[in-house]
Motif scaffolding. Sequence first.
Motif, PDB file in Angstrom:
ATOM      1  N   VAL A  19       0.902  -1.021  -0.120  1.00  0.00           N
ATOM      2  CA  VAL A  19       0.053  -0.033   0.229  1.00  0.00           C
ATOM      3  C   VAL A  19       0.965   1.230   0.025  1.00  0.00           C
ATOM      4  O   VAL A  19       1.886   1.166   0.683  1.00  0.00           O
ATOM      5  CB  VAL A  19      -0.845   0.096   0.997  1.00  0.00           C
ATOM      6  N   TYR A  20       0.602   2.291  -0.813  1.00  0.00           N
ATOM      7  CA  TYR A  20       1.326   3.426  -0.773  1.00  0.00           C
ATOM      8  C   TYR A  20       0.193   4.521  -0.482  1.00  0.00           C
ATOM      9  O   TYR A  20      -0.766   4.584  -1.033  1.00  0.00           O
ATOM     10  CB  TYR A  20       2.039   3.785  -2.190  1.00  0.00           C
ATOM     11  N   ALA A  21       0.556   5.275   0.632  1.00  0.00           N
ATOM     12  CA  ALA A  21      -0.547   6.253   0.913  1.00  0.00           C
ATOM     13  C   ALA A  21       0.225   7.739   0.863  1.00  0.00           C
ATOM     14  O   ALA A  21       1.162   7.898   1.481  1.00  0.00           O
ATOM     15  CB  ALA A  21      -1.004   6.032   2.197  1.00  0.00           C
ATOM     16  N   GLY A  22      -0.182   8.687   0.060  1.00  0.00           N
ATOM     17  CA  GLY A  22       0.463   9.937   0.010  1.00  0.00           C
ATOM     18  C   GLY A  22       0.144  10.461  -1.171  1.00  0.00           C
ATOM     19  O   GLY A  22      -0.662  10.234  -2.086  1.00  0.00           O
ATOM     20  N   ALA A  23       0.935  11.733  -1.516  1.00  0.00           N
ATOM     21  CA  ALA A  23       0.975  12.356  -2.949  1.00  0.00           C
ATOM     22  C   ALA A  23       1.260  11.630  -3.893  1.00  0.00           C
ATOM     23  O   ALA A  23       2.414  10.710  -4.003  1.00  0.00           O
ATOM     24  CB  ALA A  23       1.609  13.723  -2.882  1.00  0.00           C
ATOM     25  N   ALA A  24       0.824  11.625  -5.285  1.00  0.00           N
ATOM     26  CA  ALA A  24       1.273  10.714  -6.387  1.00  0.00           C
ATOM     27  C   ALA A  24       1.386  11.400  -7.412  1.00  0.00           C
ATOM     28  O   ALA A  24       0.565  12.084  -8.003  1.00  0.00           O
ATOM     29  CB  ALA A  24       0.092   9.633  -6.399  1.00  0.00           C
ATOM     30  N   GLY A  25       2.621  11.262  -8.349  1.00  0.00           N
ATOM     31  CA  GLY A  25       2.926  11.981  -9.274  1.00  0.00           C
ATOM     32  C   GLY A  25       2.170  11.322 -10.831  1.00  0.00           C
ATOM     33  O   GLY A  25       1.880  10.007 -10.468  1.00  0.00           O
ATOM     34  N   PRO A  26       2.371  11.769 -11.911  1.00  0.00           N
ATOM     35  CA  PRO A  26       1.911  11.015 -13.079  1.00  0.00           C
ATOM     36  C   PRO A  26       2.838   9.762 -13.339  1.00  0.00           C
ATOM     37  O   PRO A  26       4.040   9.934 -12.814  1.00  0.00           O
ATOM     38  CB  PRO A  26       2.044  12.063 -14.178  1.00  0.00           C
ATOM     39  N   VAL A  27       2.373   8.763 -13.961  1.00  0.00           N
ATOM     40  CA  VAL A  27       3.095   7.746 -14.083  1.00  0.00           C
ATOM     41  C   VAL A  27       3.298   7.370 -15.638  1.00  0.00           C
ATOM     42  O   VAL A  27       2.170   7.362 -16.153  1.00  0.00           O
ATOM     43  CB  VAL A  27       2.753   6.508 -13.192  1.00  0.00           C
ATOM     44  N   ALA A  28       4.375   7.101 -16.076  1.00  0.00           N
ATOM     45  CA  ALA A  28       4.550   6.676 -17.759  1.00  0.00           C
ATOM     46  C   ALA A  28       4.023   5.221 -17.716  1.00  0.00           C
ATOM     47  O   ALA A  28       3.606   4.718 -16.638  1.00  0.00           O
ATOM     48  CB  ALA A  28       6.039   6.746 -18.158  1.00  0.00           C
ATOM     49  N   ARG A  29       3.875   5.008 -19.187  1.00  0.00           N
ATOM     50  CA  ARG A  29       3.458   3.456 -19.505  1.00  0.00           C
ATOM     51  C   ARG A  29       3.960   2.438 -18.603  1.00  0.00           C
ATOM     52  O   ARG A  29       5.210   2.525 -18.725  1.00  0.00           O
ATOM     53  CB  ARG A  29       3.394   3.215 -20.845  1.00  0.00           C
ATOM     54  N   HIS A  30       3.207   1.533 -18.210  1.00  0.00           N
ATOM     55  CA  HIS A  30       4.053   0.601 -17.431  1.00  0.00           C
ATOM     56  C   HIS A  30       2.769  -0.690 -17.452  1.00  0.00           C
ATOM     57  O   HIS A  30       1.692  -0.598 -17.583  1.00  0.00           O
ATOM     58  CB  HIS A  30       4.256   0.892 -15.963  1.00  0.00           C
ATOM     59  N   ARG A  31       3.331  -1.797 -16.929  1.00  0.00           N
ATOM     60  CA  ARG A  31       2.450  -3.056 -16.770  1.00  0.00           C
ATOM     61  C   ARG A  31       2.835  -3.952 -15.443  1.00  0.00           C
ATOM     62  O   ARG A  31       3.961  -4.390 -15.619  1.00  0.00           O
ATOM     63  CB  ARG A  31       2.934  -4.005 -18.101  1.00  0.00           C
ATOM     64  N   HIS A  32       2.120  -3.732 -14.511  1.00  0.00           N
ATOM     65  CA  HIS A  32       2.453  -4.371 -13.295  1.00  0.00           C
ATOM     66  C   HIS A  32       2.137  -5.696 -13.211  1.00  0.00           C
ATOM     67  O   HIS A  32       0.937  -6.191 -13.966  1.00  0.00           O
ATOM     68  CB  HIS A  32       2.350  -3.399 -11.980  1.00  0.00           C
ATOM     69  N   TRP A  33       2.642  -6.479 -12.243  1.00  0.00           N
ATOM     70  CA  TRP A  33       2.140  -7.949 -12.266  1.00  0.00           C
ATOM     71  C   TRP A  33       1.379  -8.126 -11.023  1.00  0.00           C
ATOM     72  O   TRP A  33       0.828  -9.161 -10.917  1.00  0.00           O
ATOM     73  CB  TRP A  33       3.406  -8.998 -12.299  1.00  0.00           C
TER      74      TRP A  33
END
Length: 259
Positions: A19-33
Amino acid sequence: MGIADLWRGTIYLGPGWLVYAGAAGPVARHRHWAVQVLVALSGRFVLRDDGGREVDCVRAVVPSNVAHSTTRPTAAALLLYLEPTSPTGRRLAAGSGPEPRDWSSAGGRLTEIAEHAVRTWADAQALAERLRLPALWPSPSMPTEHPAVTQVLADLPGSLDRPIRVPALADTVGLSAGRLSHLFNTEVGISVPAYVRWLRLREAGTALAAGANLTDAAYAAGFADSAHLSRTFRRAFGMSPSTVVGNAQWEVGPAPGRG
């Protein structure tokens, strides 16, 4: 302000989830498992797929192995990554779909989840537990897990200190490499190499949470070096590990399992 400056928060690592809790920036193309849950506590997400389709939403569920990007920073967010083979991960994925509108629709069931504050590891664990609620998600008809797949899933976490090859795994369970690959893809939803990368990233995260630098975390997880870890991390999460390592605090709970 750089991308790294937009990520300020805490990463909580538990058994079968992050879990990530906080401010989130834009994220480039990705593919998580992992299966990903996104909840904007302030502002909204804009999610885009490989076909250029977008959705503007507050909550979303992105299935495992689906390419996507986020194009808008969010001042306060919860990002959850769940073990794709766990009952929760499978249920979440079954309630979503391949297109952005599917992700937003699935996220619409998360109203109560969005109200869950995360300030401690125990809060993050409680949030992960709430996602297990059967009432939120359909109960898909799951294929009976083949004993060979069960054995491989049990053996892989303890094998990260060495190279992992599908033919060698197949030999240990008495199947051909092609047969094992087919069964694993069908029952787990991702390939053996993709799942191994997820396990290695999770192990590296555990090492980083314990205070290791990138090089030591890479070796602890079975990557060739820190560059190998960075490339894999970027493909999975759309950013370099240094983006979050230098800006996010880490809290780790009990040793991860299948969740």
